[in-house]
Design a protein around this motif. Structure first.
Motif, PDB file in Angstrom:
ATOM      1  N   ASP A  71       0.878  -1.165   0.000  1.00 56.03           N
ATOM      2  CA  ASP A  71       0.000   0.000   0.000  1.00 56.03           C
ATOM      3  C   ASP A  71       0.920   1.221   0.000  1.00 56.03           C
ATOM      4  O   ASP A  71       1.402   1.643   1.049  1.00 56.03           O
ATOM      5  N   LYS A  72       1.191   1.745  -1.177  1.00 57.18           N
ATOM      6  CA  LYS A  72       2.174   2.826  -1.333  1.00 57.18           C
ATOM      7  C   LYS A  72       1.748   4.110  -0.644  1.00 57.18           C
ATOM      8  O   LYS A  72       2.594   4.899  -0.222  1.00 57.18           O
ATOM      9  N   GLU A  73       0.443   4.331  -0.527  1.00 60.17           N
ATOM     10  CA  GLU A  73      -0.033   5.561   0.107  1.00 60.17           C
ATOM     11  C   GLU A  73       0.289   5.607   1.597  1.00 60.17           C
ATOM     12  O   GLU A  73       0.528   6.674   2.145  1.00 60.17           O
ATOM     13  N   ARG A  74       0.268   4.459   2.265  1.00 60.67           N
ATOM     14  CA  ARG A  74       0.510   4.431   3.713  1.00 60.67           C
ATOM     15  C   ARG A  74       1.937   4.046   4.081  1.00 60.67           C
ATOM     16  O   ARG A  74       2.361   4.299   5.206  1.00 60.67           O
ATOM     17  N   SER A  75       2.664   3.442   3.164  1.00 62.06           N
ATOM     18  CA  SER A  75       4.007   2.949   3.480  1.00 62.06           C
ATOM     19  C   SER A  75       5.047   4.052   3.365  1.00 62.06           C
ATOM     20  O   SER A  75       4.933   4.957   2.537  1.00 62.06           O
ATOM     21  N   ASP A  76       6.068   3.946   4.219  1.00 58.35           N
ATOM     22  CA  ASP A  76       7.181   4.900   4.192  1.00 58.35           C
ATOM     23  C   ASP A  76       8.085   4.620   2.993  1.00 58.35           C
ATOM     24  O   ASP A  76       8.375   3.461   2.689  1.00 58.35           O
ATOM     25  N   ILE A  77       8.543   5.676   2.365  1.00 56.61           N
ATOM     26  CA  ILE A  77       9.533   5.561   1.295  1.00 56.61           C
ATOM     27  C   ILE A  77      10.931   5.715   1.907  1.00 56.61           C
ATOM     28  O   ILE A  77      11.841   4.959   1.597  1.00 56.61           O
ATOM     29  N   GLU A  78      11.063   6.682   2.780  1.00 54.22           N
ATOM     30  CA  GLU A  78      12.348   6.991   3.411  1.00 54.22           C
ATOM     31  C   GLU A  78      12.381   6.442   4.829  1.00 54.22           C
ATOM     32  O   GLU A  78      11.343   6.229   5.455  1.00 54.22           O
ATOM     33  N   TRP A  79      13.592   6.270   5.338  1.00 54.57           N
ATOM     34  CA  TRP A  79      13.767   5.864   6.729  1.00 54.57           C
ATOM     35  C   TRP A  79      13.309   6.984   7.646  1.00 54.57           C
ATOM     36  O   TRP A  79      13.562   8.163   7.376  1.00 54.57           O
ATOM     37  N   ARG A  80      12.622   6.630   8.718  1.00 54.61           N
ATOM     38  CA  ARG A  80      12.299   7.597   9.765  1.00 54.61           C
ATOM     39  C   ARG A  80      13.565   7.797  10.606  1.00 54.61           C
ATOM     40  O   ARG A  80      14.451   6.941  10.596  1.00 54.61           O
ATOM     41  N   PRO A  81      13.646   8.889  11.368  1.00 55.94           N
ATOM     42  CA  PRO A  81      14.866   9.149  12.145  1.00 55.94           C
ATOM     43  C   PRO A  81      15.182   8.019  13.140  1.00 55.94           C
ATOM     44  O   PRO A  81      14.299   7.301  13.600  1.00 55.94           O
ATOM     45  N   VAL A  82      16.463   7.920  13.455  1.00 57.28           N
ATOM     46  CA  VAL A  82      16.918   6.924  14.430  1.00 57.28           C
ATOM     47  C   VAL A  82      16.177   7.139  15.745  1.00 57.28           C
ATOM     48  O   VAL A  82      16.029   8.266  16.225  1.00 57.28           O
ATOM     49  N   SER A  83      15.706   6.049  16.305  1.00 56.11           N
ATOM     50  CA  SER A  83      15.055   6.041  17.616  1.00 56.11           C
ATOM     51  C   SER A  83      15.684   4.888  18.384  1.00 56.11           C
ATOM     52  O   SER A  83      15.531   3.727  17.985  1.00 56.11           O
ATOM     53  N   GLY A  84      16.405   5.188  19.417  1.00 50.97           N
ATOM     54  CA  GLY A  84      17.095   4.126  20.147  1.00 50.97           C
ATOM     55  C   GLY A  84      18.160   3.490  19.280  1.00 50.97           C
ATOM     56  O   GLY A  84      19.112   4.142  18.874  1.00 50.97           O
ATOM     57  N   ASP A  85      17.939   2.213  18.924  1.00 47.50           N
ATOM     58  CA  ASP A  85      18.958   1.443  18.212  1.00 47.50           C
ATOM     59  C   ASP A  85      18.976   1.601  16.700  1.00 47.50           C
ATOM     60  O   ASP A  85      19.932   1.159  16.060  1.00 47.50           O
ATOM     61  N   ALA A  86      17.923   2.168  16.090  1.00 48.91           N
ATOM     62  CA  ALA A  86      17.882   2.129  14.624  1.00 48.91           C
ATOM     63  C   ALA A  86      16.924   3.141  14.017  1.00 48.91           C
ATOM     64  O   ALA A  86      15.951   3.551  14.652  1.00 48.91           O
ATOM     65  N   ALA A  87      17.212   3.477  12.762  1.00 41.83           N
ATOM     66  CA  ALA A  87      16.215   4.145  11.925  1.00 41.83           C
ATOM     67  C   ALA A  87      15.193   3.077  11.557  1.00 41.83           C
ATOM     68  O   ALA A  87      15.464   1.874  11.663  1.00 41.83           O
ATOM     69  N   TRP A  88      14.015   3.507  11.114  1.00 40.46           N
ATOM     70  CA  TRP A  88      12.953   2.537  10.855  1.00 40.46           C
ATOM     71  C   TRP A  88      11.985   3.071   9.814  1.00 40.46           C
ATOM     72  O   TRP A  88      11.910   4.277   9.582  1.00 40.46           O
ATOM     73  N   LYS A  89      11.310   2.157   9.150  1.00 37.93           N
ATOM     74  CA  LYS A  89      10.239   2.543   8.227  1.00 37.93           C
ATOM     75  C   LYS A  89       9.179   1.464   8.252  1.00 37.93           C
ATOM     76  O   LYS A  89       9.439   0.304   8.573  1.00 37.93           O
ATOM     77  N   VAL A  90       7.959   1.860   7.923  1.00 38.99           N
ATOM     78  CA  VAL A  90       6.815   0.965   8.016  1.00 38.99           C
ATOM     79  C   VAL A  90       6.271   0.678   6.622  1.00 38.99           C
ATOM     80  O   VAL A  90       6.106   1.592   5.819  1.00 38.99           O
ATOM     81  N   ARG A  91       6.017  -0.616   6.393  1.00 39.60           N
ATOM     82  CA  ARG A  91       5.366  -1.044   5.144  1.00 39.60           C
ATOM     83  C   ARG A  91       4.004  -1.633   5.505  1.00 39.60           C
ATOM     84  O   ARG A  91       3.872  -2.397   6.451  1.00 39.60           O
ATOM     85  N   TYR A  92       2.999  -1.257   4.735  1.00 37.23           N
ATOM     86  CA  TYR A  92       1.647  -1.817   4.850  1.00 37.23           C
ATOM     87  C   TYR A  92       1.422  -2.673   3.605  1.00 37.23           C
ATOM     88  O   TYR A  92       1.509  -2.179   2.494  1.00 37.23           O
TER      89      TYR A  92
END
Length: 185
Positions: free
Chosen positions: A158-179
């Motif tokens: 679901d391209k409309e809801r999924s992240d294209i870029e990494w979100r900023p580092v939080s704790g141990d890692a950057a992160w992104k969400v795919r739906y």
């Protein structure tokens, strides 16, 4: 539960959307030695906001790793261990029994672990996957849990809801969400 079983089950026990949610490293690792192998507070917040107010279904090991019930949600634990007690949660032996207990709910979340995700792949409508920008060092681990394989023929991003870029580092890692939505839905 096969897709045919799910259709029969839903005709008997109306359910809304069944979603599965997990975080994984670059190799698909979910955790090791019965615990998460990272600390990413922003993703914990995402998990909480996503699942709040809906039933969450998890296996016994995931329940034990949490250390207790998550507030604001009906906690359901699956285990084949007879007499298992989970204060603050409902306990069932099968995924079908757990889903029967969720009859009438608009949203149900499957929250792990490895075995429960594998059971849920045939019945889930949606996958919410957090990709972590890290590879966990598993040297010396005695048990590794991995996410199920996601067949691109059965699941569409679901391209409309999924992240294209990494979100900023939080704790141990950057992160992104795919739906991912089941093909045909």
């Amino acid at each position: 539960m096969s897709e045919v079983d799910r259709a029969v089950h839903q005709a008997r026990t109306p359910l809304g959307r069944i979603s599965m949610i997990w975080a994984q490293d670059h190799k698909g690792l979910l955790g090791m030695n019965g615990q998460m192998a990272w600390h990413v507070p922003a993703d914990f917040k995402h998990f909480k906001e996503s699942t709040m107010g809906a039933p969450i279904i998890m296996g016994r090991t995931s329940w034990q790793a949490l250390g207790g019930a998550l507030p604001g949600r009906t906690n359901i634990v699956l285990t084949r261990q007879s007499g298992f007690e989970a204060p603050g949660a409902e306990v069932y032996a099968t995924l079908e029994e757990a889903l029967d207990a969720c009859a009438g709910e608009e949203q149900v979340w499957i929250t792990g672990g490895e075995q429960i995700y594998r059971l849920g792949m045939d019945i889930a409508d949606e996958l919410v996957i957090t990709d972590l920008d890290l590879t966990v060092n598993t040297e010396g681990a005695h048990h590794l849990a991995y996410a199920p394989q996601v067949d691109p023929k059965r699941w569409h991003l679901d391209k409309e809801r999924s992240d294209i870029e990494w979100r900023p580092v939080s704790g141990d890692a950057a992160w992104k969400v795919r739906y991912l939505i089941r093909a045909g839905d």
